[in-house]
Design a protein around this motif. Structure first.
Motif, PDB file in Angstrom:
ATOM      1  N   TYR A  53       0.815  -1.221   0.000  1.00  0.00           N
ATOM      2  CA  TYR A  53       0.000   0.000   0.000  1.00  0.00           C
ATOM      3  C   TYR A  53       0.851   1.274   0.000  1.00  0.00           C
ATOM      4  O   TYR A  53       0.364   2.332  -0.391  1.00  0.00           O
ATOM      5  CB  TYR A  53      -0.977  -0.004   1.177  1.00  0.00           C
ATOM      6  CG  TYR A  53      -2.161  -0.885   0.912  1.00  0.00           C
ATOM      7  CD1 TYR A  53      -3.131  -0.505  -0.023  1.00  0.00           C
ATOM      8  CD2 TYR A  53      -2.316  -2.095   1.569  1.00  0.00           C
ATOM      9  CE1 TYR A  53      -4.224  -1.317  -0.287  1.00  0.00           C
ATOM     10  CE2 TYR A  53      -3.406  -2.912   1.313  1.00  0.00           C
ATOM     11  CZ  TYR A  53      -4.353  -2.516   0.383  1.00  0.00           C
ATOM     12  OH  TYR A  53      -5.432  -3.314   0.116  1.00  0.00           O
ATOM     13  N   SER A  57      -1.940   2.168  -4.460  1.00  0.00           N
ATOM     14  CA  SER A  57      -3.153   2.519  -3.719  1.00  0.00           C
ATOM     15  C   SER A  57      -4.240   1.460  -3.809  1.00  0.00           C
ATOM     16  O   SER A  57      -5.122   1.413  -2.960  1.00  0.00           O
ATOM     17  CB  SER A  57      -3.700   3.849  -4.232  1.00  0.00           C
ATOM     18  OG  SER A  57      -4.012   3.746  -5.619  1.00  0.00           O
ATOM     19  N   SER A  58      -4.155   0.606  -4.825  1.00  0.00           N
ATOM     20  CA  SER A  58      -5.216  -0.377  -5.032  1.00  0.00           C
ATOM     21  C   SER A  58      -4.728  -1.494  -5.949  1.00  0.00           C
ATOM     22  O   SER A  58      -3.654  -1.406  -6.548  1.00  0.00           O
ATOM     23  CB  SER A  58      -6.432   0.297  -5.676  1.00  0.00           C
ATOM     24  OG  SER A  58      -6.073   0.748  -6.975  1.00  0.00           O
TER      25      SER A  58
END
Length: 89
Positions: A53, A57-58
């Motif tokens: 992370y 971010s994803s």
């Protein structure tokens, strides 16, 4: 690298990002992108989930980074091959 939260500067950080991307790519060989789990990417890469992370971010950000990395590799291969063909003729 597009989609990353933070750009790795040090060699160790760049190696960690590469390990994360390598792990994700290995997992995608047997899983659908929708099923890719950030925790499993971290486990496979041998890094804490916080490291994943820290840079991504994803799951979508990891997938975008993989696409970019693979496109860069294909582009470099294409340039080498074209250069060799032109040098041969």
């Amino acid at each position: 690298m597009m989609g990353t939260r933070r750009q790795p500067v040090q060699q160790r950080s760049r190696a960690r990002v590469e390990a994360i991307l390598d792990a994700a790519q290995e997992l995608l060989a047997t899983e659908n992108p929708e099923d890719l789990a950030m925790r499993e990417v971290a486990r496979r890469a041998g890094v804490p989930i916080s490291s994943v992370y820290q840079y991504f971010s994803s799951k979508a950000a990891i997938l975008r980074a993989l696409v970019e990395r693979n496109l860069d590799r294909v582009g470099a291969l294409f340039q080498r091959e074209v250069g060799q063909l032109l040098a041969d003729h």
